[in-house]
Write an enzyme that holds these catalytic residues in place. Sequence first.
Site, PDB file in Angstrom:
ATOM      1  N   GLY A  45       0.907  -1.064  -0.097  1.00  0.00           N
ATOM      2  CA  GLY A  45       0.093   0.079   0.143  1.00  0.00           C
ATOM      3  C   GLY A  45       0.988   1.214  -0.049  1.00  0.00           C
ATOM      4  O   GLY A  45       1.745   1.405   0.700  1.00  0.00           O
ATOM      5  N   ALA A  46       0.569   2.135  -0.876  1.00  0.00           N
ATOM      6  CA  ALA A  46       1.496   3.246  -1.093  1.00  0.00           C
ATOM      7  C   ALA A  46       1.939   4.022  -0.055  1.00  0.00           C
ATOM      8  O   ALA A  46       3.083   4.237   0.324  1.00  0.00           O
ATOM      9  CB  ALA A  46       0.942   4.178  -2.115  1.00  0.00           C
ATOM     10  N   ARG A  79      10.165  -1.652  -4.909  1.00  0.00           N
ATOM     11  CA  ARG A  79       9.009  -1.515  -5.726  1.00  0.00           C
ATOM     12  C   ARG A  79       9.077  -0.299  -6.273  1.00  0.00           C
ATOM     13  O   ARG A  79       9.131   0.649  -6.120  1.00  0.00           O
ATOM     14  CB  ARG A  79       7.648  -1.935  -4.980  1.00  0.00           C
ATOM     15  CG  ARG A  79       7.759  -3.226  -4.429  1.00  0.00           C
ATOM     16  CD  ARG A  79       6.336  -3.409  -3.835  1.00  0.00           C
ATOM     17  NE  ARG A  79       5.142  -3.833  -4.619  1.00  0.00           N
ATOM     18  CZ  ARG A  79       3.914  -3.852  -4.680  1.00  0.00           C
ATOM     19  NH1 ARG A  79       3.473  -3.327  -3.264  1.00  0.00           N
ATOM     20  NH2 ARG A  79       3.176  -4.010  -5.139  1.00  0.00           N
ATOM     21  N   GLN A 183      -5.649  -8.988  -2.066  1.00  0.00           N
ATOM     22  CA  GLN A 183      -5.785  -8.037  -1.129  1.00  0.00           C
ATOM     23  C   GLN A 183      -7.200  -7.616  -0.596  1.00  0.00           C
ATOM     24  O   GLN A 183      -7.532  -7.110   0.428  1.00  0.00           O
ATOM     25  CB  GLN A 183      -5.078  -6.809  -1.540  1.00  0.00           C
ATOM     26  CG  GLN A 183      -3.665  -6.863  -1.631  1.00  0.00           C
ATOM     27  CD  GLN A 183      -3.011  -7.166  -3.365  1.00  0.00           C
ATOM     28  OE1 GLN A 183      -3.879  -7.927  -3.937  1.00  0.00           O
ATOM     29  NE2 GLN A 183      -2.073  -6.713  -3.352  1.00  0.00           N
ATOM     30  N   ASP A 224      -1.393   4.594  -6.468  1.00  0.00           N
ATOM     31  CA  ASP A 224       0.160   4.509  -6.164  1.00  0.00           C
ATOM     32  C   ASP A 224       0.767   5.657  -6.715  1.00  0.00           C
ATOM     33  O   ASP A 224       2.064   5.734  -6.418  1.00  0.00           O
ATOM     34  CB  ASP A 224       0.640   2.941  -6.745  1.00  0.00           C
ATOM     35  CG  ASP A 224       0.146   1.972  -5.802  1.00  0.00           C
ATOM     36  OD1 ASP A 224      -1.150   1.542  -6.182  1.00  0.00           O
ATOM     37  OD2 ASP A 224       0.753   1.596  -5.024  1.00  0.00           O
ATOM     38  N   LYS A 235      -3.992  -0.597  -8.182  1.00  0.00           N
ATOM     39  CA  LYS A 235      -4.021  -1.952  -8.445  1.00  0.00           C
ATOM     40  C   LYS A 235      -4.720  -2.213  -9.787  1.00  0.00           C
ATOM     41  O   LYS A 235      -5.786  -1.993 -10.242  1.00  0.00           O
ATOM     42  CB  LYS A 235      -4.757  -2.498  -7.150  1.00  0.00           C
ATOM     43  CG  LYS A 235      -4.878  -4.053  -7.202  1.00  0.00           C
ATOM     44  CD  LYS A 235      -3.632  -4.707  -7.556  1.00  0.00           C
ATOM     45  CE  LYS A 235      -2.480  -4.219  -6.567  1.00  0.00           C
ATOM     46  NZ  LYS A 235      -1.148  -4.801  -6.565  1.00  0.00           N
TER      47      LYS A 235
END
Length: 340
Positions: A45-46, A79, A183, A224, A235
């Site tokens: 999660g950002a 990431r 998720q 994100d 996502k």
Amino acid sequence: VRTIDWVDGAIEMIDQTRLPDDVVTLRITDVPTLVDAIRRLAVRGAPALGVAGALGVALAASDLRDDFEHHVRALRAARPTAVNLARGVDRAAARAGDGPAAVLAEALRVRDEEIAASWAMGRRGADLADELLGARPVVAMTVCNTGGLAAVERGTALAVVTELHERRRLSSALAMETRPLLQGARLTTWELARAGVPHRLIVDSAGPFLLSRGAANLVVAGADRIAANGDTANKIGTFSLALAARYAGVPFVIVAPESTVDLGTASGADIAIEDRDDQEVCSVRGVRTAPAGTAAINPAFDVTPAELITAVVTERRVVRLDRGERLAVSRPHAEASPRR
Ligand code: MRU
């Protein structure tokens, strides 16, 4: 409960890969273990990634025998899509010259700012829902997990859902399961149940159809990275939901902190999309679902064009993209010609 925090000289985090069955806390004392935790989505999660990155730099700074720059680079690259990760790392690393205590203080500021932003976004987003829907009870559809797990506390899009529930404005939430790593099925349902929010789970491909049948009157999603023109990476599955929301005439709202807005990225075409291991697609939680040897494509995120987004809600503002408002406020003349 905070998803991630600094406790007695180490990072503690809930291992999100173990939810919903087990609530396990990981204690991390070195950067390679943290990089691994980020890559395998133990923390994700950002906003939470931004905090993880900043706290990771604090870990690196506390061990002077280690190669600080090497660790900073490894954290930044763990990431690629969520801009928060690189930002959190850079903010903490910028204080390295002032010593480990200064680095940690900055990392804790990143944490505290994200927590405050989450609560503010929830309130602003709920106000916007009232503006968009009037007195109608809200049925909110959402994708992935954008709750406290993804943002240390409270969340982004899920903060809006929780806030609407607390204001007695929410009828129910519809959570997309979010293949391949689930998720939505594993984490969003877990958080909604703990908060007492009425909800149901849907398969990803049911989202567009249910919108076309009027099953939800609001879509809320996180982000994100939001490019300067409003194009938004989130996502995988978010783009198809936005297309369907437009078709069904349902408002599609992105909820994210300012730390996710990246004015240095001009448009969605410039956003790096993480390609994950194709075998994640060929299995569900370790059980193979496709014949051995099947190849797959596994983009972890997609990009929703700004023109499909009704509004972007941050802790500071609501930007109505549907009304032509822009994230980047360019004021070249304001500086050149002062007001009389
Ligand atoms: O791959 P993940 O689980 O890190 O992806 C997370 C998302 O796409 C979220 O929607 C986004 O980070 C916003 S979280 C508040």
